[in-house]
Design a protein around this motif. Structure first.
Motif, PDB file in Angstrom:
ATOM      1  N   TRP A 127       1.981   2.071  -3.475  1.00 20.36           N
ATOM      2  CA  TRP A 127       0.876   2.663  -4.238  1.00 20.36           C
ATOM      3  C   TRP A 127       0.687   4.131  -3.869  1.00 20.36           C
ATOM      4  O   TRP A 127       0.456   4.983  -4.721  1.00 20.36           O
ATOM      5  CB  TRP A 127      -0.396   1.848  -3.989  1.00 20.36           C
ATOM      6  CG  TRP A 127      -1.565   2.272  -4.798  1.00 20.36           C
ATOM      7  CD1 TRP A 127      -2.728   2.762  -4.314  1.00 20.36           C
ATOM      8  CD2 TRP A 127      -1.712   2.249  -6.217  1.00 20.36           C
ATOM      9  NE1 TRP A 127      -3.579   3.041  -5.341  1.00 20.36           N
ATOM     10  CE2 TRP A 127      -2.978   2.744  -6.521  1.00 20.36           C
ATOM     11  CE3 TRP A 127      -0.878   1.862  -7.259  1.00 20.36           C
ATOM     12  CZ2 TRP A 127      -3.452   2.858  -7.822  1.00 20.36           C
ATOM     13  CZ3 TRP A 127      -1.343   1.987  -8.563  1.00 20.36           C
ATOM     14  CH2 TRP A 127      -2.601   2.470  -8.829  1.00 20.36           C
ATOM     15  N   MET A 128       0.800   4.463  -2.574  1.00 17.27           N
ATOM     16  CA  MET A 128       0.665   5.846  -2.124  1.00 17.27           C
ATOM     17  C   MET A 128       1.788   6.714  -2.681  1.00 17.27           C
ATOM     18  O   MET A 128       1.557   7.856  -3.077  1.00 17.27           O
ATOM     19  CB  MET A 128       0.653   5.919  -0.600  1.00 17.27           C
ATOM     20  CG  MET A 128      -0.616   5.384   0.022  1.00 17.27           C
ATOM     21  SD  MET A 128      -0.586   5.419   1.818  1.00 17.27           S
ATOM     22  CE  MET A 128      -0.641   7.180   2.095  1.00 17.27           C
ATOM     23  N   VAL A 171       1.006   7.299  -6.447  1.00 19.65           N
ATOM     24  CA  VAL A 171      -0.094   8.248  -6.638  1.00 19.65           C
ATOM     25  C   VAL A 171       0.333   9.658  -6.204  1.00 19.65           C
ATOM     26  O   VAL A 171       0.042  10.639  -6.889  1.00 19.65           O
ATOM     27  CB  VAL A 171      -1.361   7.784  -5.886  1.00 19.65           C
ATOM     28  CG1 VAL A 171      -2.455   8.832  -5.948  1.00 19.65           C
ATOM     29  CG2 VAL A 171      -1.868   6.467  -6.463  1.00 19.65           C
ATOM     30  N   GLU A 184       0.818  -1.214   0.000  1.00 13.18           N
ATOM     31  CA  GLU A 184       0.000   0.000   0.000  1.00 13.18           C
ATOM     32  C   GLU A 184       0.854   1.267   0.000  1.00 13.18           C
ATOM     33  O   GLU A 184       0.506   2.251  -0.640  1.00 13.18           O
ATOM     34  CB  GLU A 184      -0.929  -0.001   1.214  1.00 13.18           C
ATOM     35  CG  GLU A 184      -1.909   1.150   1.188  1.00 13.18           C
ATOM     36  CD  GLU A 184      -2.920   1.068   2.301  1.00 13.18           C
ATOM     37  OE1 GLU A 184      -3.300   2.126   2.800  1.00 13.18           O
ATOM     38  OE2 GLU A 184      -3.324  -0.053   2.666  1.00 13.18           O
ATOM     39  N   ILE A 218      -8.068   7.544  -4.726  1.00 13.33           N
ATOM     40  CA  ILE A 218      -7.148   6.557  -5.285  1.00 13.33           C
ATOM     41  C   ILE A 218      -5.900   6.536  -4.408  1.00 13.33           C
ATOM     42  O   ILE A 218      -5.295   7.578  -4.167  1.00 13.33           O
ATOM     43  CB  ILE A 218      -6.765   6.894  -6.745  1.00 13.33           C
ATOM     44  CG1 ILE A 218      -8.005   6.906  -7.636  1.00 13.33           C
ATOM     45  CG2 ILE A 218      -5.736   5.898  -7.269  1.00 13.33           C
ATOM     46  CD1 ILE A 218      -7.733   7.381  -9.052  1.00 13.33           C
ATOM     47  N   GLY A 219      -5.528   5.360  -3.955  1.00 11.63           N
ATOM     48  CA  GLY A 219      -4.327   5.227  -3.137  1.00 11.63           C
ATOM     49  C   GLY A 219      -4.383   6.019  -1.847  1.00 11.63           C
ATOM     50  O   GLY A 219      -3.359   6.446  -1.335  1.00 11.63           O
TER      51      GLY A 219
END
Length: 91
Positions: free
Chosen positions: A5-6, A9, A2, A54-55
């Motif tokens: 992904w952060m 983004v 995660e 998102i994210g």
């Protein structure tokens, strides 16, 4: 996973803010990620957390906050550059 992904983004948000404003985000990829994270926080304070997420980022407030951040940082860096050259003459 995660956190990756952060970071992705956040970097895209910072990069988009630089594209929209027509200014380079200082620090390259790391600067874009930082601008995305801080801009997201700033946008959340100003606009709340509406729109698609998102994210972990509410995209619209995050982009608007990042645009504001990039404009402020660009203004400050430009002023600092003018102050550094004050009183010096080109040879």
């Amino acid at each position: 996973m995660e956190i990756i992904w952060m970071l992705i983004v956040g970097g895209i948000i910072g990069w988009l803010a630089g594209l929209i404003t027509g200014r380079d985000v200082p620090g390259g990829i790391i600067g874009s990620i930082i601008a995305g994270f801080i801009g997201s926080w700033l946008g959340g304070l100003i606009l709340g957390s509406w729109g698609p997420v998102i994210g972990g980022f509410a995209i619209i407030p995050a982009i608007i906050g990042s645009i504001v951040l990039v404009l402020i940082v660009s203004f400050i860096l430009r002023k600092m550059g003018q102050n550094n050259n004050h009183g010096r003459h080109a040879k």
